[in-house]
Design an enzyme around this catalytic site. Structure first.
Site, short mmCIF file in Angstrom:
data_model
loop_
_atom_site.label_atom_id
_atom_site.label_comp_id
_atom_site.label_asym_id
_atom_site.label_seq_id
_atom_site.Cartn_x
_atom_site.Cartn_y
_atom_site.Cartn_z
N SER A 58 0.82 -1.22 0.00
CA SER A 58 0.00 0.00 0.00
C SER A 58 0.85 1.26 0.00
O SER A 58 2.00 1.26 0.45
CB SER A 58 -0.91 0.02 1.22
OG SER A 58 -1.58 -1.20 1.35
N1 SAH Z 1 -0.98 -4.54 3.83
C1 SAH Z 1 -0.26 -5.03 2.70
C2 SAH Z 1 -1.02 -4.78 1.42
C3 SAH Z 1 -1.49 -6.05 0.92
S1 SAH Z 1 -2.48 -6.04 -0.54
C4 SAH Z 1 1.13 -4.40 2.62
O1 SAH Z 1 1.40 -3.47 3.36
O2 SAH Z 1 1.94 -4.89 1.83
C5 SAH Z 1 -3.78 -7.06 0.06
C6 SAH Z 1 -3.41 -8.44 0.50
O3 SAH Z 1 -4.60 -9.07 0.92
C7 SAH Z 1 -2.83 -9.32 -0.61
O4 SAH Z 1 -1.61 -9.85 -0.20
C8 SAH Z 1 -3.88 -10.41 -0.80
O5 SAH Z 1 -3.33 -11.67 -1.15
C9 SAH Z 1 -4.52 -10.45 0.57
N2 SAH Z 1 -5.86 -11.03 0.61
C10 SAH Z 1 -6.88 -10.87 -0.27
N3 SAH Z 1 -7.95 -11.59 0.14
C11 SAH Z 1 -7.59 -12.21 1.29
C12 SAH Z 1 -8.25 -13.10 2.18
N4 SAH Z 1 -9.51 -13.51 1.99
N5 SAH Z 1 -7.57 -13.55 3.26
C13 SAH Z 1 -6.30 -13.16 3.49
N6 SAH Z 1 -5.60 -12.33 2.69
C14 SAH Z 1 -6.25 -11.86 1.60
#
Ligand code: SAH
Length: 211
Positions: A58
């Site tokens: 993000s």
């Molecule tokens: N907070 C993270 C941003 C991640 S993007 C950072 O700072 O890097 C969103 C993430 O949510 C992705 O890695 C994706 O795989 C995960 N995601 C999406 N759906 C999900 C679910 N149902 N359970 C767990 N993770 C999930």
């Protein structure tokens, strides 16, 4: 890197991130440890960047805004859905007592776990699974942060929040979603507020079959 870091902190302040605990956590966390090598140069830009598995780390402004909106306390037990690179997790872990984080890609989770270990963080507990289901065994939580866009109000997660807890999540089905905050009134009801527009990858059901 130091000049770029200072520039980013100044930019965040001028955009309304005023919580010093959050800014301090950002300052102490080298974002380049969380981005692919190809993007090291851009690690201190205020933009989202691609990571493995087609996901994104993000934008710092959004990480700050979400962290600030959670109103963390030093004793908070936090549930984070969507570990991704682990960057947001570390920011939470530098402020709160315990962070439980769930990711549906094994590859991402493994890389994030290696980073938590390298940073010597002992207050992060990880899980491979579908975060949409929360973490019932560890509920209730003081705070819940969802870092992937939920199609609608995440009822399952709200049910795992303490009565006076706070949940922050992007809500919406399209490419642009609303960042929403739910604050418990202590009696079982939640007040909902819309904070701003955001763009997140979707919260998907189940765990990823590919690595
Ligand atoms: N907070 C993270 C941003 C991640 S993007 C950072 O700072 O890097 C969103 C993430 O949510 C992705 O890695 C994706 O795989 C995960 N995601 C999406 N759906 C999900 C679910 N149902 N359970 C767990 N993770 C999930």
């Amino acid at each position: 890197m130091e000049t770029r870091k200072a520039r980013l902190i100044l930019a965040l302040r001028s955009q309304g991130v005023t919580d010093n605990k959050v800014l301090d956590a950002i300052e102490r966390t080298q974002r380049e440890l969380f981005t692919p090598e190809l993007f090291t140069d851009r690690a201190w830009e205020d933009s989202a960047l691609p990571i493995a598995c087609g996901q994104t780390i993000s934008q710092p402004f959004i990480v700050d805004l979400m962290t600030q909106s959670l109103k963390l306390e030093p004793r908070s037990r936090v549930l984070e859905i969507g570990t991704g690179s682990g960057y947001q997790t570390v920011i939470l872990a530098r402020i709160a007592r315990l962070v439980y984080t769930v990711e549906r890609y094994r590859t991402l989770l493994q890389a994030a776990e290696d980073r938590f270990k390298a940073l010597g963080l002992l207050n992060v507990i990880t899980r491979f699974g579908d975060g949409g289901e929360g973490w019932p065994e560890q509920a209730p939580f003081d705070r819940i942060l969802v870092t992937a866009a939920a199609p609608e109000e995440p009822k399952t997660l709200l049910a795992q929040l303490k009565p006076s807890g706070v949940l922050v999540a992007p809500i919406g089905k399209g490419p642009v979603q609303s960042l929403r905050r739910y604050t418990g009134d202590g009696k079982g009801a939640f007040k909902a507020e819309t904070l701003c527009d955001v763009r997140f990858v979707p919260l998907l059901e189940g765990t990823a079959r590919e690595l």
